[in-house]
Design a protein around this motif. Structure first.
Motif, mmCIF file in Angstrom:
data_model
loop_
_atom_site.group_PDB
_atom_site.id
_atom_site.type_symbol
_atom_site.label_atom_id
_atom_site.label_comp_id
_atom_site.label_asym_id
_atom_site.label_seq_id
_atom_site.Cartn_x
_atom_site.Cartn_y
_atom_site.Cartn_z
ATOM 1 N N CYS A 3 -6.082 3.861 0.180
ATOM 2 C CA CYS A 3 -4.911 3.143 0.699
ATOM 3 C C CYS A 3 -5.087 2.806 2.179
ATOM 4 C CB CYS A 3 -3.645 3.956 0.478
ATOM 5 S SG CYS A 3 -3.132 4.039 -1.240
ATOM 6 N N PHE A 30 0.503 3.602 8.133
ATOM 7 C CA PHE A 30 0.277 4.197 6.829
ATOM 8 C C PHE A 30 -0.083 5.674 6.948
ATOM 9 C CE2 PHE A 30 -2.657 5.629 3.576
ATOM 10 C CZ PHE A 30 -1.798 5.610 2.501
ATOM 11 N N ASN A 63 1.040 9.262 -5.467
ATOM 12 C CA ASN A 63 0.882 10.547 -4.792
ATOM 13 C C ASN A 63 1.493 11.726 -5.555
ATOM 14 O OD1 ASN A 63 0.053 12.309 -2.719
ATOM 15 N ND2 ASN A 63 2.001 12.064 -1.665
ATOM 16 N N THR A 81 0.827 -1.198 0.000
ATOM 17 C CA THR A 81 0.000 0.000 0.000
ATOM 18 C C THR A 81 0.863 1.250 0.000
ATOM 19 O OG1 THR A 81 -1.696 -1.212 1.203
ATOM 20 C CG2 THR A 81 -1.865 1.170 1.211
ATOM 21 N N SER A 135 -7.328 -0.122 2.353
ATOM 22 C CA SER A 135 -6.571 -1.298 1.931
ATOM 23 C C SER A 135 -5.742 -1.851 3.088
ATOM 24 C CB SER A 135 -5.669 -0.939 0.754
ATOM 25 O OG SER A 135 -4.792 -1.995 0.464
ATOM 26 N N CYS A 136 -5.093 -0.971 3.832
ATOM 27 C CA CYS A 136 -4.321 -1.407 5.006
ATOM 28 C C CYS A 136 -5.223 -2.094 6.020
ATOM 29 C CB CYS A 136 -3.641 -0.219 5.679
ATOM 30 S SG CYS A 136 -2.235 0.421 4.814
ATOM 31 N N THR A 192 2.267 1.747 -3.452
ATOM 32 C CA THR A 192 1.238 2.290 -4.337
ATOM 33 C C THR A 192 1.019 3.774 -4.071
ATOM 34 O OG1 THR A 192 0.144 0.142 -4.415
ATOM 35 C CG2 THR A 192 -1.173 2.054 -5.055
ATOM 36 N N PHE A 193 0.958 4.138 -2.794
ATOM 37 C CA PHE A 193 0.768 5.530 -2.438
ATOM 38 C C PHE A 193 1.943 6.379 -2.919
ATOM 39 C CE2 PHE A 193 1.556 9.067 0.430
ATOM 40 C CZ PHE A 193 0.373 9.759 0.297
#
Length: 182
Positions: free
Chosen positions: A50, A112, A23, A15, A53-54, A18-19
């Motif tokens: 995100c 996160f 971003n 995650t 998702s976490c 991806t962020f």
């Protein structure tokens, strides 16, 4: 040693990747406060997705069937979803959600959140004055939250084998229970 291995399963590495990848594009490299407000909305949506998702990945698990196939499932209060095949020997009651799952999910989200909200693009986008005033906090908070969460993950290891991690033979807790009993 099981606690350290558990730590790797619980950190939101995919995650965060991806962020960090999306971003800069969605925040216009942190200049969304001076440009169109669309960039703030896009960055907010990215952080929310995100974060979810976490949270939800903390409730995923996997098991191996008799024929060696790996099945990925979501833990529920009654067992797991989707349910096992009728001919499967997996006891779905061993996969029930426990309080520890929520603790691990909240810790993963907090890790996160610290990484995402103190990212330089996010800071420049949402609270640009904090970039110069809160430099010490931006440097100190991530390692402190990471160390605290890592300690809790190591002391209270998770028995889940989520998506992308090796599946348990027939029980989500068989390996960890053997290690914890010795």
């Amino acid at each position: 040693m099981a606690g350290i291995g558990s730590l790797l399963k619980l950190l939101p590495t995919g995650t965060v990747f991806t962020f960090e990848f999306l971003n800069p594009v969605l925040s216009n490299n942190g200049t969304c406060s001076t440009s169109s407000p669309v960039y703030k909305y896009l960055t907010s949506i990215l952080i929310a997705i995100c974060g979810l998702s976490c949270f939800f990945s903390s409730f995923t698990d996997s098991y191996k069937t008799k024929d060696g196939k790996i099945r990925y499932v979501f833990a529920t209060f009654k067992g797991f979803w989707p349910s096992a095949d009728q001919d499967s020997e997996v006891d779905s009651s061993k996969y029930k959600i426990k309080i520890g799952d929520f603790v691990h999910a909240l810790l993963a989200v907090s890790i996160f959140a610290v990484l995402a909200l103190l990212d330089s693009n996010t800071v420049a986008c949402f609270y640009p004055s904090f970039q110069s005033n809160g430099k010490k906090l931006m440097m100190a908070l991530p390692p402190v939250i990471g160390a605290l969460s890592g300690f809790i993950f190591a002391v209270f290891p998770n028995n889940r084998h989520g998506i992308g991690y090796p599946a348990a033979a027939n029980s989500s807790s068989s390996v960890t229970n053997v290690i914890n009993k010795t």
